[in-house]
Design a protein around this motif. Sequence first.
Motif, PDB file in Angstrom:
ATOM      1  N   ARG A  37       0.878  -1.120   0.112  1.00 11.80           N
ATOM      2  CA  ARG A  37      -0.047  -0.161  -0.097  1.00 11.80           C
ATOM      3  C   ARG A  37       0.941   1.189   0.038  1.00 11.80           C
ATOM      4  NH1 ARG A  37      -3.088  -3.074   3.364  1.00 11.80           N
ATOM      5  NH2 ARG A  37      -2.277  -1.997   5.304  1.00 11.80           N
ATOM      6  N   LYS A 339     -15.667  -2.455  11.401  1.00  8.35           N
ATOM      7  CA  LYS A 339     -14.966  -3.059  10.168  1.00  8.35           C
ATOM      8  C   LYS A 339     -14.621  -1.948   9.146  1.00  8.35           C
ATOM      9  CE  LYS A 339     -15.878  -6.022   5.992  1.00  8.35           C
ATOM     10  NZ  LYS A 339     -17.025  -6.888   5.401  1.00  8.35           N
ATOM     11  N   SER A 340     -15.471  -0.825   9.095  1.00  9.24           N
ATOM     12  CA  SER A 340     -14.897   0.302   8.165  1.00  9.24           C
ATOM     13  C   SER A 340     -13.834   0.907   8.855  1.00  9.24           C
ATOM     14  CB  SER A 340     -16.397   1.277   8.265  1.00  9.24           C
ATOM     15  OG  SER A 340     -15.727   2.361   7.658  1.00  9.24           O
ATOM     16  N   SER A 343     -10.773  -0.983   8.054  1.00 15.43           N
ATOM     17  CA  SER A 343     -10.623  -0.847   6.616  1.00 15.43           C
ATOM     18  C   SER A 343      -9.772   0.348   6.223  1.00 15.43           C
ATOM     19  CB  SER A 343     -11.863  -0.932   5.717  1.00 15.43           C
ATOM     20  OG  SER A 343     -11.450  -0.887   4.213  1.00 15.43           O
ATOM     21  N   GLU A 344     -10.100   1.472   6.888  1.00 12.66           N
ATOM     22  CA  GLU A 344      -9.396   2.592   6.790  1.00 12.66           C
ATOM     23  C   GLU A 344      -8.018   2.693   7.176  1.00 12.66           C
ATOM     24  OE1 GLU A 344     -11.614   5.678   8.597  1.00 12.66           O
ATOM     25  OE2 GLU A 344     -13.454   5.345   7.565  1.00 12.66           O
ATOM     26  N   GLY A 346      -6.207   0.003   6.937  1.00 11.43           N
ATOM     27  CA  GLY A 346      -5.484  -1.026   6.081  1.00 11.43           C
ATOM     28  C   GLY A 346      -5.625  -2.488   6.384  1.00 11.43           C
ATOM     29  N   GLU A 348      -7.934  -5.969   6.789  1.00 13.81           N
ATOM     30  CA  GLU A 348      -8.807  -6.558   6.022  1.00 13.81           C
ATOM     31  C   GLU A 348      -8.840  -7.911   6.705  1.00 13.81           C
ATOM     32  OE1 GLU A 348     -11.213  -5.226   4.125  1.00 13.81           O
ATOM     33  OE2 GLU A 348      -9.989  -3.350   3.601  1.00 13.81           O
TER      34      GLU A 348
END
Length: 516
Positions: A37, A339-340, A343-344, A346, A348
């Motif tokens: 990333r 979860k959001s 995810s921000e 990085g 998952e």
Amino acid sequence: MKDSLIIFDTTLRDGEQSPGASMTRDEKVRIAKALERMGVNVIEAGFAIASQGDFESVQAVARAVKDSTVCSLARALDKDIDRAGEALKEAASGRIHTFIATSPIHMERKLRMTPDQVVEQAVQAVKRARHYTDDVEFSAEDAGRSDIAFLNRIFEAVIKAGARTINIPDTVGYNVPHQFGELVRKAIEGTPNADQAVFSVHCHNDLGLAVANSLAAVMSGARQVECTINGLGERAGNAALEEIVMAVRTRQDVFPCQVEHIDTTQIVPTSRLVASITGFAVQPNKAIVGANAFAHESGIHQDGVLKHRETYEIMRAEDVGWSANRMVLGKHSGRNAFKSRLSELGIEFESDEALNAAFARFKDLADKKHEIFDEDLQALVTETAIESDVNERIKLVYLHVCCETGETPEACVTLAVDGEEQKLCAQGGGPVDATFKAIESVIDSGTTLQLYSVNNITSGTDAQGEVTVRLEKGGRIVNGQGADTDIVIASAKAYLNALNKIMAPSERAHPQVPTV
């Protein structure tokens, strides 16, 4: 247009050679994805011949990473190169990095080979590696103490054999910047076919000069720097990726190359991830990623920054991933918000089961402390991953600690050992000491405690404590991590995590061993 500086990250290989910094396969994949990333060009995933675990880690990273080149280290031996080639078979872009020592002391004392034999073996290694990939890197181990004429000779030979990257390591951190810069200049100018390869450097920090030496080499023509997150590495560590990148980015008036492909906002999150997984905490005054790197206490400094940031800051904190704005989660937050936010960051999850396990831990933590910060989430996910990665032969069932003024602290633990519960009590100099002694009364591991470290994850009296325990047995060193709002429980978790690792089989070769 300026040249692009190739960033070669070796956190997963050289960084893991720090005593106690061993990483599991899944931990390596998590770090590799973070490096991807960030935009790192080359990720050295490991030393495939070292063990079956190392082979599987290189293989897993090769499968997971698509946008970066994945590399495996290999001594200049057929078996090493074949193993590396096999591990990289599924890589979208793979590189074999082969090496042999070139300094007089290494050739004579370690390899017991003549210079002619070293050149011959290096050439054979590069040619064999080319059977697996066109991307072959050759390193002259201990180049910093090697004869320049011999370096020119071996570099010319391996480039003719097909090496496309030539690495000049300061393996023992012996050089100083002007000297190392001159060595790199002479290596490039004195190698007739130097234009057919990228010249690289790999500097160690024994004298605290790894970054300075690397940057001096860049000024002398090197266009790849090998480095690690947080400067992790054996002995005193390697050149720190974050310092190399930000030095070149900040001083574009000086450097003849650029690092525009690197997403610098990923530096701090990746630094935290590596620190959490390895248990090597970042010192507060560490450049770029230390907690105090952008902090100002002096009134004069504060006044200047408030009037104009650049009076005392040469970089913006936001550019490297620091941010004052955080989504604060709590016990009323739902699964989607959880979860959001991950995810921000990085993070998952590979399955719903993994997400559910992490969310359950989040809810338990939210009952103990009012606000959950990003650092808490990183620690929570790391702890969840630790439990899934390690075969937990020993589990903590119950812990009771009694500690009062004038009395000797006592701890009683109930452990499930291979599914069978055992309970014992012990006294100690403090609650943590008593807890460790109670655990040892059950396990009798025969280990030596080398490190016990506690760091607060966030501020406040309800902050989680993150504990690192380092154990040694028979020359093998492992780290254990645990986090909890109760330091004693966190300590017990960390100790048991280390014990589970030490009880797992591990046979691992070290790359810096004789090749004949």
